[in-house]
Design a protein around this motif. Sequence first.
Motif, PDB file in Angstrom:
ATOM      1  N   PHE A 105       1.113   0.811  -4.956  1.00 45.12           N
ATOM      2  CA  PHE A 105      -0.627   0.714  -4.757  1.00 45.12           C
ATOM      3  C   PHE A 105       0.016   2.463  -4.233  1.00 45.12           C
ATOM      4  O   PHE A 105      -1.023   3.747  -4.456  1.00 45.12           O
ATOM      5  CB  PHE A 105      -1.369  -0.358  -4.283  1.00 45.12           C
ATOM      6  N   THR A 106       0.811   2.752  -3.168  1.00 49.63           N
ATOM      7  CA  THR A 106       0.317   4.235  -2.628  1.00 49.63           C
ATOM      8  C   THR A 106       1.380   5.016  -2.517  1.00 49.63           C
ATOM      9  O   THR A 106       1.380   5.960  -1.714  1.00 49.63           O
ATOM     10  CB  THR A 106       0.502   3.370  -0.703  1.00 49.63           C
ATOM     11  N   VAL A 107       1.810   5.077  -3.833  1.00 49.13           N
ATOM     12  CA  VAL A 107       2.822   5.698  -4.353  1.00 49.13           C
ATOM     13  C   VAL A 107       2.569   7.174  -5.162  1.00 49.13           C
ATOM     14  O   VAL A 107       0.917   6.936  -5.354  1.00 49.13           O
ATOM     15  CB  VAL A 107       4.088   5.239  -5.034  1.00 49.13           C
ATOM     16  N   ASP A 108       2.716   8.773  -4.009  1.00 50.40           N
ATOM     17  CA  ASP A 108       2.429   9.473  -4.472  1.00 50.40           C
ATOM     18  C   ASP A 108       2.990  10.308  -4.920  1.00 50.40           C
ATOM     19  O   ASP A 108       3.648  11.068  -4.506  1.00 50.40           O
ATOM     20  CB  ASP A 108       1.497  10.579  -3.016  1.00 50.40           C
ATOM     21  N   PHE A 109       3.425   9.933  -6.662  1.00 51.49           N
ATOM     22  CA  PHE A 109       4.016  10.804  -7.276  1.00 51.49           C
ATOM     23  C   PHE A 109       3.762  12.505  -7.418  1.00 51.49           C
ATOM     24  O   PHE A 109       4.943  12.987  -7.264  1.00 51.49           O
ATOM     25  CB  PHE A 109       4.100  10.286  -8.754  1.00 51.49           C
ATOM     26  N   ALA A 110       3.130  12.951  -6.965  1.00 50.32           N
ATOM     27  CA  ALA A 110       2.962  14.783  -6.788  1.00 50.32           C
ATOM     28  C   ALA A 110       3.457  14.866  -5.935  1.00 50.32           C
ATOM     29  O   ALA A 110       4.310  15.889  -5.246  1.00 50.32           O
ATOM     30  CB  ALA A 110       1.443  14.644  -6.715  1.00 50.32           C
ATOM     31  N   VAL A 111       3.373  13.843  -4.655  1.00 54.17           N
ATOM     32  CA  VAL A 111       3.853  14.077  -3.029  1.00 54.17           C
ATOM     33  C   VAL A 111       5.830  14.104  -3.202  1.00 54.17           C
ATOM     34  O   VAL A 111       6.734  15.445  -3.088  1.00 54.17           O
ATOM     35  CB  VAL A 111       4.154  13.422  -2.367  1.00 54.17           C
ATOM     36  N   ILE A 112       5.910  13.463  -4.313  1.00 50.62           N
ATOM     37  CA  ILE A 112       7.112  13.458  -4.782  1.00 50.62           C
ATOM     38  C   ILE A 112       7.776  14.580  -5.253  1.00 50.62           C
ATOM     39  O   ILE A 112       9.030  15.490  -4.865  1.00 50.62           O
ATOM     40  CB  ILE A 112       8.152  12.204  -5.534  1.00 50.62           C
ATOM     41  N   THR A 148      -9.602  -5.824   3.144  1.00 45.68           N
ATOM     42  CA  THR A 148      -9.659  -6.738   2.648  1.00 45.68           C
ATOM     43  C   THR A 148      -8.982  -6.293   1.077  1.00 45.68           C
ATOM     44  O   THR A 148      -8.731  -7.183   0.720  1.00 45.68           O
ATOM     45  CB  THR A 148     -10.640  -7.655   2.723  1.00 45.68           C
ATOM     46  N   PRO A 149      -9.779  -5.790   0.195  1.00 45.43           N
ATOM     47  CA  PRO A 149      -9.215  -5.277  -1.406  1.00 45.43           C
ATOM     48  C   PRO A 149      -7.903  -5.213  -1.279  1.00 45.43           C
ATOM     49  O   PRO A 149      -7.491  -5.764  -2.100  1.00 45.43           O
ATOM     50  CB  PRO A 149     -10.946  -4.302  -1.319  1.00 45.43           C
ATOM     51  N   GLY A 150      -8.037  -4.211  -0.279  1.00 40.82           N
ATOM     52  CA  GLY A 150      -6.052  -3.576  -0.186  1.00 40.82           C
ATOM     53  C   GLY A 150      -5.132  -4.815  -0.515  1.00 40.82           C
ATOM     54  O   GLY A 150      -3.857  -5.196  -1.828  1.00 40.82           O
ATOM     55  N   VAL A 151      -5.478  -5.998   0.983  1.00 42.78           N
ATOM     56  CA  VAL A 151      -4.667  -6.713   1.055  1.00 42.78           C
ATOM     57  C   VAL A 151      -4.740  -7.836  -0.071  1.00 42.78           C
ATOM     58  O   VAL A 151      -3.749  -8.188  -0.710  1.00 42.78           O
ATOM     59  CB  VAL A 151      -5.358  -7.534   2.095  1.00 42.78           C
ATOM     60  N   CYS A 152      -5.719  -8.089  -0.520  1.00 44.68           N
ATOM     61  CA  CYS A 152      -5.788  -9.732  -1.760  1.00 44.68           C
ATOM     62  C   CYS A 152      -5.691  -9.012  -2.494  1.00 44.68           C
ATOM     63  O   CYS A 152      -4.638 -10.186  -3.737  1.00 44.68           O
ATOM     64  CB  CYS A 152      -7.374  -9.538  -1.868  1.00 44.68           C
ATOM     65  N   ALA A 153      -5.305  -7.909  -3.829  1.00 45.63           N
ATOM     66  CA  ALA A 153      -4.977  -7.094  -4.328  1.00 45.63           C
ATOM     67  C   ALA A 153      -3.329  -7.027  -4.565  1.00 45.63           C
ATOM     68  O   ALA A 153      -2.814  -8.150  -4.759  1.00 45.63           O
ATOM     69  CB  ALA A 153      -5.335  -5.917  -4.737  1.00 45.63           C
ATOM     70  N   ALA A 154      -2.941  -7.467  -3.544  1.00 48.95           N
ATOM     71  CA  ALA A 154      -1.516  -6.858  -3.008  1.00 48.95           C
ATOM     72  C   ALA A 154      -0.980  -8.164  -2.759  1.00 48.95           C
ATOM     73  O   ALA A 154       0.041  -8.334  -3.749  1.00 48.95           O
ATOM     74  CB  ALA A 154      -0.662  -6.335  -1.369  1.00 48.95           C
ATOM     75  N   GLN A 171      -6.583   1.535  -0.741  1.00 49.65           N
ATOM     76  CA  GLN A 171      -5.468   2.445   0.282  1.00 49.65           C
ATOM     77  C   GLN A 171      -5.440   1.353   1.688  1.00 49.65           C
ATOM     78  O   GLN A 171      -3.814   1.316   2.319  1.00 49.65           O
ATOM     79  CB  GLN A 171      -5.953   3.744   0.769  1.00 49.65           C
ATOM     80  N   ALA A 172      -6.122   1.268   2.386  1.00 55.34           N
ATOM     81  CA  ALA A 172      -5.953   0.583   4.406  1.00 55.34           C
ATOM     82  C   ALA A 172      -5.283  -0.619   3.553  1.00 55.34           C
ATOM     83  O   ALA A 172      -4.364  -0.152   4.549  1.00 55.34           O
ATOM     84  CB  ALA A 172      -7.557   0.625   5.114  1.00 55.34           C
ATOM     85  N   GLY A 173      -5.798  -1.622   3.157  1.00 55.13           N
ATOM     86  CA  GLY A 173      -5.010  -2.628   3.390  1.00 55.13           C
ATOM     87  C   GLY A 173      -3.953  -2.632   2.031  1.00 55.13           C
ATOM     88  O   GLY A 173      -2.967  -3.426   2.008  1.00 55.13           O
ATOM     89  N   ALA A 174      -3.652  -1.482   1.252  1.00 47.44           N
ATOM     90  CA  ALA A 174      -1.728  -1.456   0.416  1.00 47.44           C
ATOM     91  C   ALA A 174      -1.550  -0.887   1.395  1.00 47.44           C
ATOM     92  O   ALA A 174      -0.157  -1.243   1.468  1.00 47.44           O
ATOM     93  CB  ALA A 174      -2.086  -0.842  -0.821  1.00 47.44           C
ATOM     94  N   GLY A 175      -2.096  -0.479   2.745  1.00 49.20           N
ATOM     95  CA  GLY A 175      -0.655   0.373   3.906  1.00 49.20           C
ATOM     96  C   GLY A 175      -0.644  -0.688   4.695  1.00 49.20           C
ATOM     97  O   GLY A 175       0.217  -1.302   4.991  1.00 49.20           O
ATOM     98  N   PHE A 176      -1.702  -1.883   5.084  1.00 43.13           N
ATOM     99  CA  PHE A 176      -1.508  -2.579   6.415  1.00 43.13           C
ATOM    100  C   PHE A 176       0.053  -3.667   5.157  1.00 43.13           C
ATOM    101  O   PHE A 176       0.406  -3.272   6.264  1.00 43.13           O
ATOM    102  CB  PHE A 176      -2.641  -2.780   6.567  1.00 43.13           C
TER     103      PHE A 176
END
Length: 340
Positions: free
Chosen positions: A301-308, A8-14, A57-62
């Motif tokens: 929300f889930t972009v990891d700039f460190a991995v890039i 819910t938190p990630g989905v609602c924010a997105a 993380q979970a909701g944003a990824g979903f």
Amino acid sequence: MTHIRRLTPGVCAALAVGILATWLGGFAPLIGGPIIALLIGMLLTSLRGTPAGERMQAGAGFTGKRVLQLAIVVLGGTMSLAGIAELGARTAPVLFGTLAIALTSGWLLAKLVRISRDESVLLTVGTSICGASAIAATAPILAAEASVIALAVTAIFTYNLVAVFVFPWLGHLLGMSQEAFGLFAGTAVNDTSSVVAAASIYGAEAAQIAVVVKLTRTLAIIPITIALSWWIARTNKTAATASGEVATKRKRPWQLVPWFLTGFLVAALAASLGVIPAAWSDGLHLIAKTLIAAALAGIGFTVDFAVIRRAGFKPLGFAGVLWVIITLSALGLMWATGWL
């Protein structure tokens, strides 16, 4: 219920960012709601310094994956199967010509660049066909390590972002029609989210066409994975049979067709038969556009700039050269077949 509360938190924010971005996109149609949503998501991530926290993380990824796929199904309700078949026949020379050039170029480039077999294969199929989906389909066949998969996805995602920003501008510079840009985006951008985002920025008609072209291109996963399985079995029989775990992870050909492709075609059939009224088209477009914007916010929300940053030059360079080849070959074939 626990799973729903976790999402819910990630989905609602997105969704909130998607609705806001869609509204703002009305004042800046050249930029469009999807790219505004992506920028907001990435801005919030950069200000935080890390990707979305555990609660988000979970909701944003979903949202970045499943909601985007739902948006494609909704777009299917605005199209007819007759139009899809007609468009497929007209775009086939560009689509399959570009695919053949991309796969051949990736094979030749791998001989010149010292990267591993798994990296070259994953980057080639990911860039040529459909980004992370193609990588997910081929990685189990190769028994690729998680770090190699992450590098391939990161490298391809980098150029997806570039395409979303640059391609609409390039389309206007070249004077592309809505149809032409839809073909260009569907052919030269490799990941579904970026295809839809770039085409939606250009226009609603371009988005429709890009989705059809992209989904047609996605079907290439099936023969590619079958051919790759045969190649692995022939050239490295020991690796192909030593691990029972690898064998169990392989999918049947029909399992490689994404569910949203089936949903898109079912929705298009419903629209063709009049089950979905034509009067609903504008409303469905607005819903799809908002869902797309929400999905792009979730990705941001889930972009990891460190991995890039850690991906290194070789995978990025390999994917970049291949991406340029695909872009130029798409433009060249479009010019040769009268689309430009």
